[in-house]
Write a protein that holds these residues in place. Structure first.
Motif, PDB file in Angstrom:
ATOM      1  N   ALA A 246      41.071  30.313  43.249  1.00  0.00           N
ATOM      2  CA  ALA A 246      42.416  30.600  42.750  1.00  0.00           C
ATOM      3  C   ALA A 246      42.795  32.057  42.932  1.00  0.00           C
ATOM      4  O   ALA A 246      43.980  32.378  43.072  1.00  0.00           O
TER       5      ALA A 246
ATOM      6  N   SER B 123      44.334  32.022  46.357  1.00  0.00           N
ATOM      7  CA  SER B 123      45.544  31.221  46.546  1.00  0.00           C
ATOM      8  C   SER B 123      46.660  31.552  45.563  1.00  0.00           C
ATOM      9  O   SER B 123      47.848  31.429  45.890  1.00  0.00           O
ATOM     10  N   GLY B 124      46.292  31.962  44.344  1.00  0.00           N
ATOM     11  CA  GLY B 124      47.307  32.198  43.328  1.00  0.00           C
ATOM     12  C   GLY B 124      47.215  33.527  42.619  1.00  0.00           C
ATOM     13  O   GLY B 124      47.940  33.771  41.647  1.00  0.00           O
TER      14      GLY B 124
ATOM     15  N   GLY C 216      46.878  32.686  38.861  1.00  0.00           N
ATOM     16  CA  GLY C 216      46.278  31.416  39.226  1.00  0.00           C
ATOM     17  C   GLY C 216      44.857  31.300  38.713  1.00  0.00           C
ATOM     18  O   GLY C 216      44.437  30.236  38.242  1.00  0.00           O
TER      19      GLY C 216
END
Length: 323
Positions: free
Chosen positions: A118, A121-122, A126
């Motif tokens: 995460a 990706s975030g 995230g």
């Protein structure tokens, strides 16, 4: 010590099935997971036996009765299934597959890996969202290092509670032992809290959970320490940190795998944290080491955890000739 000729076979099948299959979502969308059923019994016992108007001594006695009911139910179901299936090789294979449902190798790896992934990706938000699935602390209070430490600590503690302890009691007492352990461990997570409602009622479940985890937690620490080289760490250093710092932890058991992981990664873990808006001033484990954990350290912790899983399987396989 092992319960039957096929005891190690059942353990190894359970470990293999969990590693390969884990907890398939499609199945548990259609059927209630055993832990959900255990939780439902705990909720029923809480609603019927835990009265706020009762004095503390009576609520504590009611909590003992609730614990006995949980243990009796889990033990009886496990014994019945084992009696029906144990006599045959096919039955032992089926017992191993059933037992795998209550072991968390694959699911723990996936949950911790999602926190690491995460970050990429975030970003931090995230990762904060992902880490709430495995820890109870306030995510808004966590920076990158805090999220990373939380994920690493969860990988270590749940390696003990979710992997080593269930397998230990499966090997020792068969399916009844595994189900009893999961029932008690679930009760501890649901009613073993030190608050006004559960301080007395959950006392017996919390103390019995501590007892059931005494040996597995220490075994978990040793397994993680032995896997330290997979993360570039030292077995000797990990064992030294574990022996020195495990007693510093507020839990009589969680400090063993967490301090072993801290030594294996050469990281400082634990320390002050925030739960439900309250700051807890816990000491650091391996306090002299680096405190700024990173997402890469989560990946290193996963390697140690996987190594511990492999060593556990080897340990039980090595016990087979002793039967």
């Amino acid at each position: 010590m092992l319960i039957a000729d096929h005891a190690v076979l059942i353990v190894l099948i359970a470990l293999a099935a969990d590693a390969l299959i884990g907890d398939p979502d499609w199945l548990w969308r259609r059927l209630p997971h055993p832990v959900v059923l255990i939780g439902a019994q705990i909720d029923w016992l809480d609603s019927h036996l835990n009265r706020e108007t009762w004095p503390a001594a009576r609520r504590k006695a009611a909590g003992v009765i609730a614990l006995l009911a949980l243990v009796a139910t889990a033990g009886a179901i496990g014994a019945a299934l084992q009696w029906l299936l144990q006599p045959s090789l096919f039955g032992s294979v089926l017992l191993g597959v059933l037992a795998s449902v209550l072991i968390a190798q694959r699911s723990l790896y996936q949950h911790v890996a999602r926190v690491r992934d995460a970050f990429a990706s975030g970003g931090l938000e995230g990762a904060r969202s992902a880490v709430t699935m495995i820890v109870g602390r306030d995510p808004a209070e966590l920076d990158q290092a805090g999220v990373s430490r939380a994920a690493i600590e969860s990988s270590a503690e749940n390696f003990s509670d979710g992997i080593v302890a269930p397998v230990f009691w499966l090997a020792l007492l068969g399916l009844p032992g595994l189900l009893i352990y999961k029932a008690v461990n679930t009760a501890d997570s649901m009613i073993g809290h030190r608050n006004a409602r559960f301080e007395s009622f959950g006392w017996a479940s919390a103390r019995f959970d501590d007892l059931l985890n005494l040996a597995p937690a220490r075994l978990s620490g040793v397994l993680l320490a032995l896997a330290a080289p997979l993360a570039g760490g030292s077995v000797t250093r990990a064992l030294q940190v574990m022996r020195r710092d495990a007693p510093k932890h507020r839990s009589p058991n969680a400090g063993w795998p967490e301090s072993a992981m801290a030594g294996a990664l050469d990281l400082a873990l634990a320390g002050p944290r925030v739960y439900g808006g309250h700051r807890v001033e816990d000491p650091f484990l391996n306090a002299e080491a680096r405190r700024e954990a990173t997402p890469d350290d989560i990946g290193r912790a996963l390697k140690v955890m996987l190594g511990g899983c492999g060593l556990q399987a080897i340990l039980y396989a090595a016990a087979w000739p002793l039967l």
